[in-house]
Write an enzyme that holds these catalytic residues in place. Structure first.
Site, short mmCIF file in Angstrom:
data_model
loop_
_atom_site.label_atom_id
_atom_site.label_comp_id
_atom_site.label_asym_id
_atom_site.label_seq_id
_atom_site.Cartn_x
_atom_site.Cartn_y
_atom_site.Cartn_z
N TYR A 1 -8.15 -8.79 2.29
CA TYR A 1 -8.81 -7.77 3.11
C TYR A 1 -10.14 -8.26 3.70
O TYR A 1 -10.98 -7.44 4.07
CB TYR A 1 -9.02 -6.49 2.29
CG TYR A 1 -7.76 -5.66 2.14
CD1 TYR A 1 -7.04 -5.23 3.26
CD2 TYR A 1 -7.29 -5.28 0.89
CE1 TYR A 1 -5.89 -4.45 3.14
CE2 TYR A 1 -6.14 -4.49 0.76
CZ TYR A 1 -5.45 -4.09 1.88
OH TYR A 1 -4.31 -3.32 1.76
N GLU B 1 -0.50 -14.47 5.85
CA GLU B 1 -0.47 -13.64 4.65
C GLU B 1 0.66 -14.06 3.70
O GLU B 1 0.48 -14.07 2.49
CB GLU B 1 -0.33 -12.16 5.03
CG GLU B 1 -1.60 -11.61 5.68
CD GLU B 1 -1.54 -10.13 6.02
OE1 GLU B 1 -2.57 -9.58 6.46
OE2 GLU B 1 -0.47 -9.50 5.85
N LYS C 1 1.89 -0.81 -2.53
CA LYS C 1 0.58 -0.67 -3.15
C LYS C 1 0.68 0.10 -4.48
O LYS C 1 1.74 0.69 -4.78
CB LYS C 1 -0.36 0.05 -2.17
CG LYS C 1 -0.68 -0.77 -0.89
CD LYS C 1 -1.59 0.03 0.04
CE LYS C 1 -1.98 -0.77 1.28
NZ LYS C 1 -2.89 0.02 2.16
N ASN D 1 -2.07 5.13 1.07
CA ASN D 1 -1.03 5.06 2.10
C ASN D 1 0.15 4.15 1.76
O ASN D 1 0.89 3.71 2.63
CB ASN D 1 -1.64 4.77 3.48
CG ASN D 1 -2.33 3.43 3.54
OD1 ASN D 1 -2.24 2.63 2.60
ND2 ASN D 1 -3.01 3.16 4.63
N HIS E 1 1.46 -1.95 2.57
CA HIS E 1 0.78 -2.84 3.52
C HIS E 1 1.84 -3.59 4.32
O HIS E 1 2.87 -3.97 3.79
CB HIS E 1 -0.08 -3.88 2.77
CG HIS E 1 -0.53 -5.00 3.67
ND1 HIS E 1 -1.63 -4.87 4.49
CD2 HIS E 1 0.00 -6.23 3.93
CE1 HIS E 1 -1.77 -6.00 5.19
NE2 HIS E 1 -0.80 -6.83 4.86
P1 IDP Z 1 -3.18 -0.82 7.94
O1 IDP Z 1 -2.88 -0.85 6.45
O2 IDP Z 1 -2.46 0.30 8.62
O3 IDP Z 1 -2.99 -2.14 8.61
P2 IDP Z 1 -6.04 -1.35 8.19
O4 IDP Z 1 -6.88 -0.79 9.27
O5 IDP Z 1 -5.70 -2.79 8.23
O6 IDP Z 1 -4.73 -0.43 8.08
O7 IDP Z 1 -6.79 -1.02 6.82
C1 IDP Z 1 -6.34 -1.62 5.61
C2 IDP Z 1 -6.28 -0.56 4.53
O8 IDP Z 1 -7.59 -0.11 4.26
C3 IDP Z 1 -5.51 0.71 4.92
O9 IDP Z 1 -4.12 0.60 4.72
C4 IDP Z 1 -6.13 1.71 3.97
O10 IDP Z 1 -5.56 1.58 2.67
C5 IDP Z 1 -7.57 1.25 3.92
N1 IDP Z 1 -8.41 1.96 4.88
C6 IDP Z 1 -8.52 1.72 6.21
N2 IDP Z 1 -9.39 2.55 6.79
C7 IDP Z 1 -9.87 3.33 5.80
C8 IDP Z 1 -10.82 4.41 5.76
O11 IDP Z 1 -11.41 4.81 6.75
N3 IDP Z 1 -11.04 4.96 4.53
C9 IDP Z 1 -10.40 4.54 3.39
N4 IDP Z 1 -9.50 3.55 3.39
C10 IDP Z 1 -9.24 2.95 4.57
MG MG Z 2 -3.99 -3.96 8.39
#
Ligand code: IDP
Ligand code: MG
Length: 151
Positions: free
Chosen positions: A49, A126, A9, A112, A115
Site C-alpha cells: 500500500y 503485485e 481481505k 471492502n 483487493h
Molecule cells: P481499491 O481497493 O478499490 O483499489 P484504493 O483507492 O486503492 O481502493 O484504496 C486501497 C484500500 O484502502 C481500499 O480498498 C480501502 O480498503 C482503503 N481505503 C481507501 N480509501 C479509504 C478511505 O477513505 N477510508 C478508509 N479506507 C480507505
Molecule cells: Mg487500489
C-alpha cells in the site's frame, strides 16, 4: 496474458466469503496460477500500500490488512486486470452496483472485502511482490480454448 493480484481481505476470510469471492473470478474465466493463506507481515502491507502512505487512512489500512489472515491469489487471463476490477466493483461498497462483490456483500470502504490490482503493470508488480517465482504454476487449463480466443 495479463496477471492480477487478488486478496481476500481479513473481513472476507472472517465472514466465510473466501470461497464465494474466489468463485466469482474463477467463473469469470480467470486462471489461478498461485494461491496462499497467510498472516500479512506489516512490512509487506506497507510495501503493498506504499502508494497510499501519505493518506490519512494509511495506518488504519495497514492495521486492517494485517489484523487477521488473508487469502492471496494470482490470476492470469486476457483482460484480467479490468475484468477483475469490474467483478470487484467500486472502492466505496455502498456505491458499488449489485452484482459486484463489494455491491453484494459490503457496506463500508474500510471493510471492502477484496483487493484487485488497478493496472496491467501493477498486476505484474503485485504478483511478483506477493509470490516467489517458485510459488507460481504455469499450466494449460483444459477449458482455456473455450475462454480465451486463439490469436
Ligand atoms: P481499491 O481497493 O478499490 O483499489 P484504493 O483507492 O486503492 O481502493 O484504496 C486501497 C484500500 O484502502 C481500499 O480498498 C480501502 O480498503 C482503503 N481505503 C481507501 N480509501 C479509504 C478511505 O477513505 N477510508 C478508509 N479506507 C480507505
Ligand atoms: Mg487500489
Amino acid at each position: 496474458m495479463e496477471r492480477t493480484l487478488i486478496i481476500v481481505k481479513p473481513d472476507g476470510v472472517q465472514r466465510g466469503l473466501t470461497g464465494e469471492i474466489i468463485r466469482r473470478f474463477e467463473a469469470r474465466g480467470l486462471r489461478i496460477i498461485g494461491m496462499k493463506f497467510m498472516q500479512v507481515p506489516e512490512a509487506l502491507a506497507k510495501k503493498h500500500y506504499a502508494i497510499h502512505k501519505d493518506k490519512p487512512f494509511f495506518d488504519g489500512l495497514v492495521k486492517y490488512i494485517t489484523s487477521s489472515p488473508v487469502v492471496v491469489i494470482a490470476f492470469e487471463g486476457t483482460n484480467a486486470v479490468q475484468a477483475a476490477r469490474n467483478t470487484i466493483g467500486s472502492t466505496k461498497p455502498h456505491e458499488s452496483p449489485a452484482g459486484t462483490i463489494r455491491g453484494d456483500f459490503a457496506l463500508e470502504i474500510g471493510r471492502n472485502l477484496v483487493h484487485g490490482s488497478d493496472g496491467v503493470e501493477n498486476g505484474e508488480n503485485e504478483v511478483a511482490l506477493w509470490f516467489d517465482a517458485a510459488e507460481l504454476v504455469s499450466w494449460p487449463r483444459n477449458t482455456d480454448p473455450w475462454i480465451f480466443e486463439e490469436r
